[in-house]
Write a protein that holds these residues in place. Structure first.
Motif, PDB file in Angstrom:
ATOM      1  N   ILE A   1      39.147  37.146  37.017  1.00 30.48           N
ATOM      2  CA  ILE A   1      39.623  36.215  38.057  1.00 30.48           C
ATOM      3  C   ILE A   1      41.143  36.083  37.985  1.00 30.48           C
ATOM      4  O   ILE A   1      41.849  36.212  38.993  1.00 30.48           O
ATOM      5  CB  ILE A   1      38.954  34.827  37.896  1.00 30.48           C
ATOM      6  CG1 ILE A   1      37.503  34.905  38.353  1.00 30.48           C
ATOM      7  CG2 ILE A   1      39.693  33.759  38.699  1.00 30.48           C
ATOM      8  CD1 ILE A   1      36.718  33.653  38.111  1.00 30.48           C
ATOM      9  N   LEU A   2      41.638  35.857  36.754  1.00 29.41           N
ATOM     10  CA  LEU A   2      43.078  35.668  36.592  1.00 29.41           C
ATOM     11  C   LEU A   2      43.855  36.908  37.011  1.00 29.41           C
ATOM     12  O   LEU A   2      44.878  36.816  37.686  1.00 29.41           O
ATOM     13  CB  LEU A   2      43.400  35.325  35.129  1.00 29.41           C
ATOM     14  CG  LEU A   2      43.114  33.880  34.714  1.00 29.41           C
ATOM     15  CD1 LEU A   2      43.424  33.676  33.255  1.00 29.41           C
ATOM     16  CD2 LEU A   2      43.929  32.894  35.549  1.00 29.41           C
ATOM     17  N   THR A   3      43.330  38.089  36.617  1.00 24.02           N
ATOM     18  CA  THR A   3      44.013  39.337  36.978  1.00 24.02           C
ATOM     19  C   THR A   3      44.027  39.510  38.486  1.00 24.02           C
ATOM     20  O   THR A   3      45.056  39.885  39.069  1.00 24.02           O
ATOM     21  CB  THR A   3      43.303  40.531  36.311  1.00 24.02           C
ATOM     22  OG1 THR A   3      43.139  40.227  34.934  1.00 24.02           O
ATOM     23  CG2 THR A   3      44.089  41.814  36.452  1.00 24.02           C
ATOM     24  N   THR A   4      42.869  39.208  39.114  1.00 23.67           N
ATOM     25  CA  THR A   4      42.791  39.331  40.578  1.00 23.67           C
ATOM     26  C   THR A   4      43.800  38.399  41.236  1.00 23.67           C
ATOM     27  O   THR A   4      44.553  38.820  42.129  1.00 23.67           O
ATOM     28  CB  THR A   4      41.364  38.971  41.064  1.00 23.67           C
ATOM     29  OG1 THR A   4      40.440  39.733  40.303  1.00 23.67           O
ATOM     30  CG2 THR A   4      41.175  39.265  42.527  1.00 23.67           C
ATOM     31  N   VAL A   5      43.824  37.150  40.767  1.00 26.75           N
ATOM     32  CA  VAL A   5      44.757  36.173  41.339  1.00 26.75           C
ATOM     33  C   VAL A   5      46.189  36.634  41.117  1.00 26.75           C
ATOM     34  O   VAL A   5      47.039  36.541  42.002  1.00 26.75           O
ATOM     35  CB  VAL A   5      44.525  34.769  40.727  1.00 26.75           C
ATOM     36  CG1 VAL A   5      45.612  33.797  41.135  1.00 26.75           C
ATOM     37  CG2 VAL A   5      43.167  34.227  41.150  1.00 26.75           C
ATOM     38  N   LEU A   6      46.449  37.179  39.917  1.00 21.83           N
ATOM     39  CA  LEU A   6      47.788  37.662  39.584  1.00 21.83           C
ATOM     40  C   LEU A   6      48.206  38.785  40.538  1.00 21.83           C
ATOM     41  O   LEU A   6      49.298  38.771  41.100  1.00 21.83           O
ATOM     42  CB  LEU A   6      47.817  38.152  38.138  1.00 21.83           C
ATOM     43  CG  LEU A   6      49.186  38.549  37.586  1.00 21.83           C
ATOM     44  CD1 LEU A   6      49.344  38.006  36.171  1.00 21.83           C
ATOM     45  CD2 LEU A   6      49.389  40.044  37.551  1.00 21.83           C
ATOM     46  N   ILE A   7      47.275  39.732  40.736  1.00 19.44           N
ATOM     47  CA  ILE A   7      47.565  40.867  41.621  1.00 19.44           C
ATOM     48  C   ILE A   7      47.817  40.362  43.043  1.00 19.44           C
ATOM     49  O   ILE A   7      48.792  40.760  43.687  1.00 19.44           O
ATOM     50  CB  ILE A   7      46.422  41.911  41.581  1.00 19.44           C
ATOM     51  CG1 ILE A   7      46.424  42.617  40.214  1.00 19.44           C
ATOM     52  CG2 ILE A   7      46.554  42.934  42.697  1.00 19.44           C
ATOM     53  CD1 ILE A   7      45.173  43.406  39.912  1.00 19.44           C
TER      54      ILE A   7
END
Lengths: 198, 638
Positions: B18-24
């Motif tokens: 989730i965090l990586t997706t949000v970051l991207i």
């Protein structure tokens, strides 16, 4: 190229399709429908004619629309109306005449690269104004389609107008990678037309 | 992998995804924002510059100057003016690469600075089109700074998220940890009742179920314990005098009469009362019983000074006093004192001392005697005493001709200790029902050279006499842990360690050090004498914890079930209990059943040792004892 040459890239479809016309009729009532019928008849009558005849017909048709400021019609200082709003309401300011003439002429198959929205200063009225200019070739003297002076004249005959700036949104759209952006007002107008704003 | 780890892993992965997706997405949005900004800047410049160029009336030098002024003062990659025929009239482009950001970032991030355009006109006529492209350097820098900020903030969020997830799972699965502890305790045969009932329904049901099961097993153990105590009183205690009885003496004697007994001998006194019929006639049964109680008290207090002594009433009129380490002189003096005390009591009761009297037969036993030898010699001494004037007679042990003298043995044993001449031999312990090998019992041989070898039975007695037995065990235990490869098998072995050796404080330290250094390639069971473990001392707890740490099991040997409480078995949880086959044979069905109740509830096996023939094997099987050790194992095919 001669002005008398016939342009054959005219569309077979109506300028305003039926569903949109129904919506316009619903909003602006029966007279609006009649106005659009007249427009279609006018366009059909010159579809096989020369550019100059097309310019004349379109200029004459739209110059019959009443002039009114954006503040009165749209409660905004400056608003570029879609051709459907302009003819639907049967009133508009100088930019609205130019827009409607431009798209009608495009419909009639005139090369859009020949048509320019020109910001001018009217020495007669001492105020900013906009006209549609037609360039037979890029370097030729343009013809002026004005809603104040209903007759089409070449630029040199319009001493009452001081040209300030020419622009053609479609031309600019061709240059940038993002074809949706070229000129803020133009971009908004194109968006409104896509959304069939009436 | 534990449930906790699995859930933590899944949730952590989920969080990171989730965090990586949000970051991207954030980065992409920032990228788009930056590009939009670039376009807007370019567009504003194009529009304003094109209006300015209109005032140049198509003069290229004037227009070029205007373009230069704009280009040099702003951040542009390129400004181009093309005429209506698409021919470049003037062009300015920035030279050089972007160096303000790392190369990898430049390669990974494609910022396409959009080209904005505007029509240029001079009066009514068209000049052409002006194209403006902003310089992306600033955008790259800005985007790189955004990425670093995003990574830092997301790193912090991820760390906090993981900590929170960890804490949450810990909180949610805390009852499961308790359930797991309880389940592990049950597997170790510990009776743990979970006090805190979890809130989660599934855990609650499991805990209640386990509590219920543990309560039942505990109740079974307690019932067995109570029954065994009751039977022990019935089987080992003389109801009249509260002394131990003949059965008790017989069950305890193997501990005293063995090769590696802690005492090499002592005195066994048989005290017999004569003239009891007359006494009954004169005093009546009740007073005679009182007389017996008084005599029992005298015997009990007289033998107190001898450690590990046994006083038992072996029949209606005879008592036995087994006094380890008692010399002939001490025995005779004690017998004389007893005789005098009892004679005085008899007199005080108003009985005739010529009719009612006691005789004391003393036998100086040695630890290599058999039970039969001890009883027959003691009876012999008593028979002689009855004819003696003073009613006391001592029978001394016949001097067995030793092959070697004490000093010679001492020399040999010291030599063996010095040169590490001890080696292991093993005997089988067989399950007669399953027809399988349970484990190997390790024994020690002393091999001086190729031609001279002594068995445990030969050298242990002289070693005990010379006070070297603990040295031998120190040597042997050290050998076992330091060179376990000398035992060429990966099955289970048991090593019996005697009381004296285990009781020494330094033994624990020695074993602890040895265990630290090497892992054993086989499963080891250390056998401890019941006499030591039933004390349930701190010392035993230390051993238990130490062995548990290294996965070494404990076995109990020389069990005769004489404890006041069998709770120590629950505490120690040995793998098995070894007792003489004669012990199992002499137990009543109720006694054995009570013992079984205890041992079965905590998974302790019962093993009979000293089984020599098939008849005994059959008799033991009838009593439900199926695991045996002794010569008879050779007669059973596995």
């Amino acid at each position: 190229m001669s002005l008398l040459l016939v342009n054959t890239s005219f569309s077979d479809e109506d300028y305003v399709n039926k569903p949109l016309l129904d919506e316009i009729t619903q909003k602006y009532k029966i007279f609006a429908k009649k106005r659009f019928h007249f427009l279609q008849e006018t366009l059909n009558s010159v579809k096989d004619k020369s550019d100059l005849e097309k310019l004349e017909a379109v200029n004459t048709f739209f110059n019959d629309v009443r002039y009114s400021s954006d503040i009165k019609i749209y409660k905004m200082r400056d608003y570029w109306a879609t051709p459907w709003e302009f003819l639907g309401k049967d009133m508009g300011d100088c930019e609205d005449y130019v827009i409607s003439k431009y798209f009608a002429l495009k419909y009639l198959g005139i090369d859009y690269k020949k048509l320019f929205f020109t910001y001018v200063r009217s020495t007669k009225f001492k105020e900013p104004h906009m006209v549609l200019t037609y360039f037979e070739t890029p370097r030729s003297e343009p013809l002026i389609l004005d809603n104040n002076n209903h007759k089409i004249f070449s630029a040199s005959k319009r001493k009452d107008l001081t040209p300030i700036y020419n622009f053609n949104g479609d031309v600019l759209n061709q240059i940038g990678k993002d074809s949706k952006k070229s000129h803020k007002k133009w971009d908004q107008l194109k968006l409104n037309m896509q959304r069939k704003k009436i | 992998m534990t449930l906790f780890k699995q859930i933590a892993l899944i949730l952590s992965l989920f969080l990171l995804i989730i965090l990586t997706t949000v970051l991207i997405l954030n980065f992409q949005s920032a990228n788009k924002g930056v590009q939009d900004r670039l376009y807007e800047d370019a567009k504003n410049t194009a529009t304003s510059l094109s209006l300015s160029l209109g005032s140049a009336n198509g003069d290229l030098s004037m227009m070029s100057t205007m373009i230069n002024a704009n280009f040099d003062s702003g951040n542009y990659r390129n400004i181009t003016l093309i005429d209506v025929d698409n021919i470049t009239l003037y062009d300015r482009t920035i030279e050089g690469d972007i160096t303000a950001i790392p190369k990898w970032f430049f390669k990974a991030t494609k910022i396409e600075a959009p080209i904005a355009s505007a029509n240029v006109s001079a009066g009514w006529s068209q000049v052409g089109i002006l194209k403006v492209q902003s310089d992306a350097t600033y955008a790259y820098k800005q985007l790189y700074a955004i990425l670093i900020d995003l990574l830092i903030s997301f790193g912090v969020i991820a760390l906090l998220g993981l900590i929170i997830i960890n804490l949450l799972i810990h909180a949610i699965l805390k009852p499961l940890k308790e359930v797991q502890k309880q389940a592990s305790a049950i597997m170790r045969n510990e009776f743990i009742i979970q006090g805190e009932i979890p809130y989660t329904k599934e855990f609650k049901d499991v805990v209640l179920g386990m509590n219920n099961m543990v309560s039942k097993v505990k109740a079974m153990f307690d019932k067995g314990n109570e029954e065994l105590k009751m039977h022990k009183e019935l089987e080992y205690i003389d109801q009249n005098t509260a002394l131990k009885n003949r059965q008790y003496l017989i069950d305890r004697l193997p501990e005293y009469l063995k090769i590696d007994a802690s005492s090499k001998g002592g005195i066994n006194i048989i005290v017999a009362l004569s003239g009891m019929i007359e006494a009954n006639e004169k005093l009546g049964h009740q007073d005679v019983d009182k007389l017996f109680i008084e005599i029992a008290n005298i015997l009990r207090s007289s033998s107190k000074i001898f450690k590990n002594s046994i006083v038992a009433r072996i029949n209606g009129t005879e008592f036995s006093l087994l006094l380890p380490d008692c010399t002939n002189e001490e025995g005779l003096e004690l017998a004389k004192n007893i005789y005098d005390y009892v004679t005085k009591i008899i007199k005080d009761c108003g009985l005739n001392k010529d009719e009612t009297f006691i005789s004391l037969g003393l036998y100086a036993y040695i630890h290599t005697d058999t039970i039969a030898q001890l009883f027959s010699n003691s009876d012999n001494a008593l028979a002689q005493a009855k004819f003696n004037k003073n009613n006391i007679h001592l029978v001394k042990t016949e001097n067995t001709n030793e092959v070697m003298g004490k000093e010679a043995w001492k020399k040999i044993i010291n030599q063996a200790l010095f040169k590490n001449r001890f080696s292991f031999v093993s005997w089988s312990v067989i399950n007669t029902k399953a027809k399988k090998l349970e484990h190997h019992v390790l024994s020690i041989n002393l091999t001086l050279d190729k031609s001279t070898s002594y068995s445990y039975a030969q050298f242990m007695a002289p070693a005990i006499q010379a006070g070297l037995s603990s040295n031998i065990y120190t040597n042997v235990v050290s050998m076992l842990f330091k060179t376990p490869t000398m035992i060429s098998s990966s099955s289970t072995y048991s090593l019996r360690l005697p009381y004296e050796y285990l009781d020494m404080k330094e033994t624990y330290e020695e074993i602890r050090e040895l265990l630290k250094n090497k892992a054993l390639p086989f499963k080891l069971i250390i056998e401890m004498p019941d006499k030591l473990v039933r004390k349930d001392s701190q010392h035993i707890k230390l051993y238990k914890d130490l062995f548990q740490k290294y996965d070494i099991e404990i076995g109990i040997f020389e069990f005769i079930g004489e404890s006041d409480d069998y709770q120590y078995l629950q505490e120690l949880r040995p793998a098995y209990i070894k007792a003489e086959s004669s012990y199992f044979m002499s137990q009543s069905a109720q006694s054995l059943s009570a013992l079984r109740l205890i041992t079965d509830s905590i998974s302790i096996s019962l093993i009979a040792v000293g089984v020599v023939d098939i008849e005994t094997v059959d008799a033991l099987e009838k009593k439900g004892i199926h695991i045996i050790q002794g010569l008879a194992t050779e007669l059973i095919e596995v």
